[in-house]
Design an enzyme around this catalytic site. Structure first.
Site, mmCIF file in Angstrom:
data_model
loop_
_atom_site.group_PDB
_atom_site.id
_atom_site.type_symbol
_atom_site.label_atom_id
_atom_site.label_comp_id
_atom_site.label_asym_id
_atom_site.label_seq_id
_atom_site.Cartn_x
_atom_site.Cartn_y
_atom_site.Cartn_z
ATOM 1 N N LYS A 152 -18.656 11.958 -15.665
ATOM 2 C CA LYS A 152 -18.062 10.815 -14.965
ATOM 3 C C LYS A 152 -19.141 9.979 -14.272
ATOM 4 O O LYS A 152 -19.026 8.779 -14.161
ATOM 5 C CB LYS A 152 -17.022 11.317 -13.956
ATOM 6 C CG LYS A 152 -16.243 10.214 -13.261
ATOM 7 C CD LYS A 152 -15.344 9.460 -14.228
ATOM 8 C CE LYS A 152 -14.681 8.254 -13.599
ATOM 9 N NZ LYS A 152 -14.282 7.257 -14.603
ATOM 10 N N GLU A 157 -15.375 -3.188 -25.294
ATOM 11 C CA GLU A 157 -14.746 -2.185 -24.429
ATOM 12 C C GLU A 157 -13.683 -1.394 -25.198
ATOM 13 O O GLU A 157 -13.585 -0.172 -25.052
ATOM 14 C CB GLU A 157 -14.154 -2.877 -23.190
ATOM 15 C CG GLU A 157 -13.289 -2.011 -22.274
ATOM 16 C CD GLU A 157 -14.012 -0.810 -21.693
ATOM 17 O OE1 GLU A 157 -15.221 -0.658 -21.883
ATOM 18 O OE2 GLU A 157 -13.332 0.020 -21.054
ATOM 19 N N GLU A 198 -15.243 7.094 -27.379
ATOM 20 C CA GLU A 198 -15.599 8.132 -26.414
ATOM 21 C C GLU A 198 -14.517 9.200 -26.252
ATOM 22 O O GLU A 198 -14.833 10.344 -25.935
ATOM 23 C CB GLU A 198 -15.989 7.537 -25.057
ATOM 24 C CG GLU A 198 -14.853 6.902 -24.285
ATOM 25 C CD GLU A 198 -15.304 6.334 -22.947
ATOM 26 O OE1 GLU A 198 -16.214 6.886 -22.320
ATOM 27 O OE2 GLU A 198 -14.723 5.325 -22.529
ATOM 28 N N ARG A 250 -5.813 5.274 0.521
ATOM 29 C CA ARG A 250 -5.662 4.063 -0.279
ATOM 30 C C ARG A 250 -6.156 2.818 0.472
ATOM 31 O O ARG A 250 -6.324 1.774 -0.118
ATOM 32 C CB ARG A 250 -4.194 3.854 -0.663
ATOM 33 C CG ARG A 250 -3.605 4.976 -1.505
ATOM 34 C CD ARG A 250 -2.371 4.502 -2.211
ATOM 35 N NE ARG A 250 -2.671 3.314 -2.978
ATOM 36 C CZ ARG A 250 -3.200 3.306 -4.193
ATOM 37 N NH1 ARG A 250 -3.472 4.428 -4.786
ATOM 38 N NH2 ARG A 250 -3.455 2.173 -4.814
ATOM 39 N N HIS A 293 -22.299 -12.641 -41.003
ATOM 40 C CA HIS A 293 -23.747 -12.446 -41.110
ATOM 41 C C HIS A 293 -24.102 -10.993 -41.428
ATOM 42 O O HIS A 293 -25.219 -10.560 -41.197
ATOM 43 C CB HIS A 293 -24.427 -12.901 -39.817
ATOM 44 C CG HIS A 293 -24.194 -14.352 -39.534
ATOM 45 N ND1 HIS A 293 -24.747 -15.365 -40.278
ATOM 46 C CD2 HIS A 293 -23.394 -14.970 -38.615
ATOM 47 C CE1 HIS A 293 -24.341 -16.532 -39.827
ATOM 48 N NE2 HIS A 293 -23.505 -16.319 -38.810
ATOM 49 N N LYS A 317 -13.750 2.634 -25.749
ATOM 50 C CA LYS A 317 -12.652 3.545 -25.356
ATOM 51 C C LYS A 317 -12.297 4.453 -26.520
ATOM 52 O O LYS A 317 -12.108 5.659 -26.349
ATOM 53 C CB LYS A 317 -11.398 2.766 -24.928
ATOM 54 C CG LYS A 317 -11.451 2.107 -23.578
ATOM 55 C CD LYS A 317 -11.428 3.047 -22.401
ATOM 56 C CE LYS A 317 -12.785 3.440 -21.916
ATOM 57 N NZ LYS A 317 -13.533 2.596 -21.060
ATOM 58 N N CYS A 349 0.807 -1.212 0.000
ATOM 59 C CA CYS A 349 0.000 0.000 0.000
ATOM 60 C C CYS A 349 0.832 1.251 0.000
ATOM 61 O O CYS A 349 1.246 1.688 -1.052
ATOM 62 C CB CYS A 349 -1.048 0.039 1.080
ATOM 63 S SG CYS A 349 -2.560 0.420 0.239
ATOM 64 N N TRP A 352 -1.707 -3.802 3.175
ATOM 65 C CA TRP A 352 -2.937 -4.554 2.972
ATOM 66 C C TRP A 352 -2.521 -5.977 2.736
ATOM 67 O O TRP A 352 -1.736 -6.266 1.829
ATOM 68 C CB TRP A 352 -3.691 -4.007 1.777
ATOM 69 C CG TRP A 352 -5.033 -3.528 2.158
ATOM 70 C CD1 TRP A 352 -5.662 -3.751 3.345
ATOM 71 C CD2 TRP A 352 -5.921 -2.731 1.375
ATOM 72 N NE1 TRP A 352 -6.884 -3.140 3.342
ATOM 73 C CE2 TRP A 352 -7.069 -2.521 2.159
ATOM 74 C CE3 TRP A 352 -5.864 -2.199 0.099
ATOM 75 C CZ2 TRP A 352 -8.149 -1.790 1.713
ATOM 76 C CZ3 TRP A 352 -6.942 -1.476 -0.344
ATOM 77 C CH2 TRP A 352 -8.072 -1.269 0.444
ATOM 78 N N ASN A 364 6.009 -2.969 -1.492
ATOM 79 C CA ASN A 364 4.711 -3.057 -2.163
ATOM 80 C C ASN A 364 4.845 -4.040 -3.304
ATOM 81 O O ASN A 364 5.773 -3.921 -4.112
ATOM 82 C CB ASN A 364 4.306 -1.701 -2.756
ATOM 83 C CG ASN A 364 3.781 -0.759 -1.698
ATOM 84 O OD1 ASN A 364 3.453 -1.183 -0.588
ATOM 85 N ND2 ASN A 364 3.709 0.514 -2.036
ATOM 86 N N GLY A 365 3.907 -4.978 -3.430
ATOM 87 C CA GLY A 365 3.969 -5.929 -4.535
ATOM 88 C C GLY A 365 3.807 -7.351 -4.017
ATOM 89 O O GLY A 365 3.551 -7.563 -2.829
HETATM 90 C C1 F6R Z 1 -16.817 4.490 -20.248
HETATM 91 C C2 F6R Z 1 -17.445 4.791 -18.982
HETATM 92 C C3 F6R Z 1 -18.906 4.597 -18.838
HETATM 93 C C4 F6R Z 1 -19.237 4.055 -17.441
HETATM 94 C C5 F6R Z 1 -20.758 4.022 -17.232
HETATM 95 C C6 F6R Z 1 -21.111 3.418 -15.889
HETATM 96 O O1 F6R Z 1 -15.449 4.670 -20.194
HETATM 97 O O2 F6R Z 1 -16.798 5.199 -18.067
HETATM 98 O O3 F6R Z 1 -19.415 3.756 -19.835
HETATM 99 O O4 F6R Z 1 -18.693 2.784 -17.329
HETATM 100 O O5 F6R Z 1 -21.279 5.318 -17.311
HETATM 101 O O6 F6R Z 1 -20.574 4.170 -14.855
HETATM 102 P P1 F6R Z 1 -20.434 3.587 -13.399
HETATM 103 O O7 F6R Z 1 -19.424 2.493 -13.453
HETATM 104 O O8 F6R Z 1 -20.012 4.743 -12.541
HETATM 105 O O9 F6R Z 1 -21.784 3.037 -13.007
#
Ligand code: F6R
Length: 613
Positions: free
Chosen positions: A608, A486, A493, A27, A509, A490, A2, A74, A100-101
């Site tokens: 976020k 995913e 977005e 942390r 298809h 990435k 940690c 931890w 740490n590790g």
């Molecule tokens: C993509 C991203 C979003 C979140 C989504 C859910 O990079 O961050 O797709 O994953 O809005 O958010 P949480 O995880 O906070 O419920």
């Protein structure tokens, strides 16, 4: 694992260490300790519990002197207790270490040392480090060379700090891989060491970041940096702005980049306290999973949004494969409208970084209304998704600031792997040998991720070639199918480039019609059970003039001969491979967006935390 703080200079080390550790408290940890050179003797105070407990010990029995090193732990090997808390002393009482590790080859090293007559006083892997150093000192090496030899013997990713009563003028430290950083703070006639900048920011703004496989010999007047092979390194000295944000960003350009790199540490913390590598068992106390509940579960719904939902799709494969419980993944925004079939033997498992996503919370409410057992895997401590649940697993990633989720994607992959093992164990659907083997594989995760991160420069070169594309198809199969989704998310977005994740088998298809020289195809082709199928996918894309970027296992000559660009990953047990294969896709998206000069951490139109339906 940690927090680490160290000090060498004319002041008393103890208050500097205690204050520094306090700044790393966020942390999380389960024990704390410090070691200070008091005259000719190393004195140690350590115990399970919070820093206030350590402060009590120090108040009751003060120690003064310098140098000193401290640690918050931890547990990974052995329970949280005074004997397992760092620092760990060698048999001579003259050398001490904090670390740490995870020492991946700890059992082999411990067997060798025990055969030579070394007695272990803790259950930790860390203790092997100090015994190895003493072993090399006994052969005539000084602290620096004994440490260097030891650093070259241990496998895994580490931050390590050592001091010796016989060489009181120095501290020796090293960073191997990315198990958290090692930062050296430069003062006037004094120097500081920490795992993170906030721990030492009140003393200095001038810092050096150790790179992987570098070690430093630190006296109060000087810092000498070398590679573990002994080559001198001319370090770059960074000046950290006083504002907390710059301090937090450290050596990185964006939070997203920092958070990508923090995954080694986040995943080490994810294992800490949950995995006991000695008995091969998983402990998830906050989940409140009793043997009785484990046996009666008939179905699990995983519900989440965006990136978190893709993590859930990987979890479905893991839980079904390991625990043999049927799992359905339903995205949060659809759950309550899909009339899910729920009774008291159904679990609704929500995954959420923020723990405040409106659609995910609404899905949990639906589960509650219909009498399901509610679980969550959540990053934000104390958030609604954590409070509502009957049991939870807290992601140990620390705050995630970049809007594009990275470390809060890989942590729940490992959380679900652990959950699957625990569930299988309690239901009696797994034999001892399989359980032990699955648990043992977890020890590899931090280092595998660390090695993947080392490819960032090559991935950046591929990003330069792809920076002007208009569209990209991401293809994967089996456990790596959600990684295609995913990876595409990435890219779209943060770079605003259209990207689509698709199950590779579905190409023929329809979407295959899209492939030509203007539509690059990214294929997830690690050595997993779907490898051969993916090879034929690459061949089909090439036959239609497509440019193929492959994520492939190191040494895979077949893929090397076919693909135009390769993002290499180390060989990984297939059930853990998504933790590794997603890393190059995060880095690729990051660099394409950064090269295009975009606001990586706050892409347009995105928040976020999405707290509206
Ligand atoms: C993509 C991203 C979003 C979140 C989504 C859910 O990079 O961050 O797709 O994953 O809005 O958010 P949480 O995880 O906070 O419920």
């Amino acid at each position: 694992m940690c927090g680490i703080v160290g000090y060498i200079g004319p002041q008393d080390a103890t208050p500097i260490i205690l204050n520094g550790l306090k700044r790393l408290e966020y942390r999380g940890y389960d024990s704390a300790g410090l070691a200070v050179l008091n005259g000719d003797r190393i004195e140690i105070r350590r115990d399970a519990g919070k820093l206030s407990r350590l402060a009590e010990l120090v108040n009751g029995s003060p120690i003064s002197g310098s140098p000193g090193i401290g640690h918050t732990r931890w547990a990974t090997h052995g329970a949280p207790s005074a004997r397992n808390a760092h620092p760990h002393l060698g048999a001579s009482g003259r050398v001490v270490v904090v670390h740490n590790g995870i020492v991946e080859n700890f059992l082999e090293l411990k067997d060798e040392l025990t055969a030579e007559g070394t007695q272990f006083n803790s259950d930790t892997d860390t203790e092997t480090i100090v015994h190895l150093v003493e072993h090399h000192q006994a052969a005539g090496l000084d602290l620096t060379e004994a440490a260097r030899r030891t650093f070259n013997q241990i496998l895994g990713a580490h931050g390590i700090v050592l001091l010796s009563a016989d060489e009181p003028d120095k501290i020796v430290c090293a960073r191997i891989g990315n198990a958290g950083g090692v930062v050296i703070g430069l003062g006037e006639n004094e120097n500081f060491i920490a795992s993170d900048i906030p721990a030492i920011l009140e003393h200095t703004r001038k810092v050096i970041f150790l790179e992987s496989r570098q070690m430093a010999v630190i006296t109060k007047e000087a810092v000498r940096i070398e590679t573990l092979e002994g080559l001198p390194v001319q370090p770059e000295v960074h000046t950290i702005a006083w504002d907390a944000v710059s301090a937090e960003k450290g050596e990185y350009r964006h939070f997203m980049q920092k958070e990508i790199h923090e995954q080694v540490r986040a995943l080490t913390d994810t294992l800490a306290g949950r995995v006991d590598f000695n008995d091969g068992r998983i402990r998830l106390p906050e989940l409140n999973l009793t043997p009785e509940l484990a046996k009666r579960i008939r179905r699990i719904y995983i519900t989440a949004c965006g990136t978190a939902a893709y993590a859930g799709m990987v979890g479905k494969t893991l839980i079904e494969k390991i625990a043999r419980v049927p799992v359905e993944v339903v995205i949060g925004s659809e759950f309550r409208y899909s009339d899910p079939i729920i009774d008291e033997d159904t679990v609704v498992l929500a995954i959420s970084q923020s723990g405040e996503t409106a659609d995910t919370l609404a899905a949990m409410e639906e589960g509650r209304k219909k009498g399901a057992v509610l679980w969550s895997i959540v990053n934000a401590i104390g958030s609604q998704a954590m409070r509502m649940a009957d049991g939870y697993i807290s992601m140990q990633t620390g705050p995630e600031i970049g809007v594009a989720s990275t470390k809060a994607f890989t942590a729940p992959l490992v959380d679900q792997y652990m959950l699957a093992i625990l569930l299988a164990d309690l239901r009696g659907t797994i034999d001892d040998a399989t359980r032990r083997a699955l648990v043992a594989d977890l020890r590899l995760v931090p280092d595998l991720v660390s090695r993947t991160l080392n490819s960032e420069p090559e991935i950046e070169r591929v990003a330069l070639k792809l920076k002007d594309i208009h569209s990209c198809l991401y293809l994967g199969r089996g456990i790596n199918m959600p990684i295609a989704y995913e990876g595409a998310l990435k890219l779209k977005e943060i770079s605003y480039i259209h990207a689509e994740g698709y199950p590779a088998g579905e190409m023929k298809h329809g979407p295959i019609a899209l492939i030509d020289e203007d539509m690059p195809v990214l294929c997830l082709t690690p050595k997993d059970p779907w490898h051969e199928k993916m090879i034929s996918q690459i061949q089909q894309a090439k036959a239609r003039g497509g440019v193929v970027i492959a994520v492939a296992t190191e040494g895979d000559e077949l893929v090397e001969g076919l693909a135009d660009h390769i993002l290499w990953v180390p060989e990984t047990p297939w059930m853990l491979s998504p933790v590794v294969t997603v890393i190059p896709l995060q880095i690729l998206a990051y660099h394409i967006a950064a090269i295009r000069g975009l606001d990586v951490d706050q892409p347009r139109n995105l928040a976020k935390s999405v707290t509206v339906e």
